[in-house]
Enzyme design. Structure first.
Site, mmCIF file in Angstrom:
data_model
loop_
_atom_site.group_PDB
_atom_site.id
_atom_site.type_symbol
_atom_site.label_atom_id
_atom_site.label_comp_id
_atom_site.label_asym_id
_atom_site.label_seq_id
_atom_site.Cartn_x
_atom_site.Cartn_y
_atom_site.Cartn_z
ATOM 1 N N HIS A 83 0.816 -1.220 0.000
ATOM 2 C CA HIS A 83 0.000 0.000 0.000
ATOM 3 C C HIS A 83 0.855 1.278 0.000
ATOM 4 O O HIS A 83 1.753 1.433 0.818
ATOM 5 C CB HIS A 83 -0.931 -0.006 1.213
ATOM 6 N N HIS B 3 -5.458 4.689 10.423
ATOM 7 C CA HIS B 3 -4.370 5.599 10.794
ATOM 8 C C HIS B 3 -4.878 6.802 11.563
ATOM 9 O O HIS B 3 -6.038 7.188 11.464
ATOM 10 C CB HIS B 3 -3.521 5.995 9.594
ATOM 11 N N ASP C 210 -6.079 17.324 9.306
ATOM 12 C CA ASP C 210 -7.442 16.891 9.012
ATOM 13 C C ASP C 210 -7.451 16.486 7.541
ATOM 14 O O ASP C 210 -6.770 17.096 6.718
ATOM 15 C CB ASP C 210 -8.446 18.032 9.229
ATOM 16 N N HIS D 191 -8.879 6.719 11.869
ATOM 17 C CA HIS D 191 -9.902 6.343 10.902
ATOM 18 C C HIS D 191 -9.323 5.285 9.983
ATOM 19 O O HIS D 191 -8.112 5.070 9.948
ATOM 20 C CB HIS D 191 -10.427 7.540 10.121
#
Ligand SMILES: [Fe+2]
Length: 387
Positions: free
Chosen positions: A265, A302, A308, A338
């Site tokens: 990834h 993560h 943000d 999240h």
């Protein structure tokens, strides 16, 4: 912009006599950034750009943060919105903001602007989600289409004429700092390097000069410090016979962004497309998934401890999310972890590619949603990871 461009007629030497057919001088204007230390262009007007006919009453044009929204993973459901207002400025709905950047949507009912606009507060980055048309500016004519990012340096005077047919939806980002190509993809003279996901051939500056010579009434609405100032002129601000320099608007299509992939990834920085003070913009585009035999294409959970992260879902199925539609925004706030929704990690294993398109805004200061955004909040989203 990172390369020199010129259009129309300019004198061989800057700051020298350059005369119109009637013997009068063209009016030279240096449009510069960072005082005289940043990029700049030199424009040649038929008329004096300071020749103001009248100044109307300024109109308020600002957004307020929804201060009680708190720390919540946020999903804004804006997919069903057809029109956000009557014309280009009236239709701007900023949905999130901090002191560096604002981001929102714009779907005007009127496709052609009957005035000119100048943003004196910041640079603009417009992502054309739906629609096509022409941007007329002092730098010429720029055709824009679905999938384009349009970078508009502050003080550019422009108007859009969008096609009447089909949907029109713009994602608009306004930045206090200059919106630039990414430093690490440029060499010491500014050329985009071999490992950059796009290069100069993908960048489309204005392609044809557009000179409006007729006298008349020309309104320029200037955004400055939360107000729209109403300036009227007896000539068009698009009276430029030639210009050259590094400062001008340009388009870059998301379809020309070449994805960087790997065996495992790859983190969001490989998707970075632009930089600005206090944030980055990334593009998620169709690509082959990771090819390690045990790879997991879905991202890991993560925690962004100091940023943000906003995703605007443009096209395709986003593999790590559930309940997200085309035109949704998610805002994953620093302070909470999240990650993929339940089931999506297992589902991603073995998948070979994705057809998703998304635009990401990562800010380094906390964002707040605006009071305009409250009506779009999906109340169930913060709990959507719980099966
Ligand atoms: Fe993320």
């Amino acid at each position: 912009m990172a390369y020199y461009h010129r259009m129309g007629t300019i004198p061989p030497k800057r700051h020298t006599q350059f005369r119109q057919p009637d013997g009068s001088l063209f009016k030279e204007e240096v449009v510069s950034s960072k005082g005289f230390s940043g990029i700049y262009s030199i424009l040649y007007h038929i008329h004096n750009p300071n020749e103001v006919k009248s100044i109307g009453i300024p109109k308020p044009f600002s957004w307020k943060p929804a201060t009680d929204h708190g720390l919540n993973q946020t999903h804004l459901k804006t997919s069903d919105v057809q029109f956000t207002g009557e014309d280009y400025l009236d239709a701007r709905r900023n949905l999130m903001m901090n002191s560096d950047v604002m981001m929102g949507i714009c779907s005007p009912r009127k496709r052609k602007m009957e005035y000119y606009f100048k943003n004196a507060d910041g640079d603009e980055l417009i992502y054309v989600h739906d629609g096509e048309g022409v941007m007329y500016s002092q730098f010429g004519k720029l055709e824009v289409r679905k999938g384009d990012y349009i970078v508009i340096p502050r003080t550019t005077i422009y108007r859009f004429e969008f096609e009447e047919e089909g949907p029109l939806r713009l994602l608009i980002i306004e930045s206090k700092g200059a919106i630039e190509t990414v430093n690490r993809y440029r060499n010491e003279v500014g050329q985009l390097l071999e490992h950059s996901p796009y290069c100069e051939r993908d960048i489309r500056p204005p392609h044809e000069l557009h000179i409006e010579k007729e006298q008349g009434d020309y309104l320029v609405q200037i955004k400055k410090q939360g107000m729209l100032h109403q300036y009227s002129y007896g000539h068009s601000p698009l009276d430029i016979v030639g210009w050259d320099g590094y400062l001008y608007p340009y388009a870059l299509s998301i379809y020309d962004f070449e994805p960087i992939t790997g065996r495992i990834h790859q983190p969001p920085p490989v998707h970075q497309t632009f930089q600005a003070f206090g944030f980055v913009i990334c593009s998620f585009v169709p690509r082959l998934f990771d090819y390690h035999p045990l790879s997991i294409p879905a991202p890991y959970n993560h925690s962004n401890i100091d940023s943000d992260e906003v995703l605007y879902y443009a096209e395709g199925e986003f593999m790590s999310r559930k309940g997200i539609d085309r035109g949704s925004f998610t805002i994953h706030m620093g302070g909470l972890p999240h990650g993929p929704h339940p089931g999506t990690v297992e589902k991603s294993i073995g998948a070979k590619s994705t057809d998703e398109y998304a635009v990401m805004l990562d800010t380094f200061k906390s964002l707040q949603i605006t009071t305009d955004a409250l009506e779009f909040v999906d109340e169930n989203y913060p709990m959507s990871w719980t099966e």
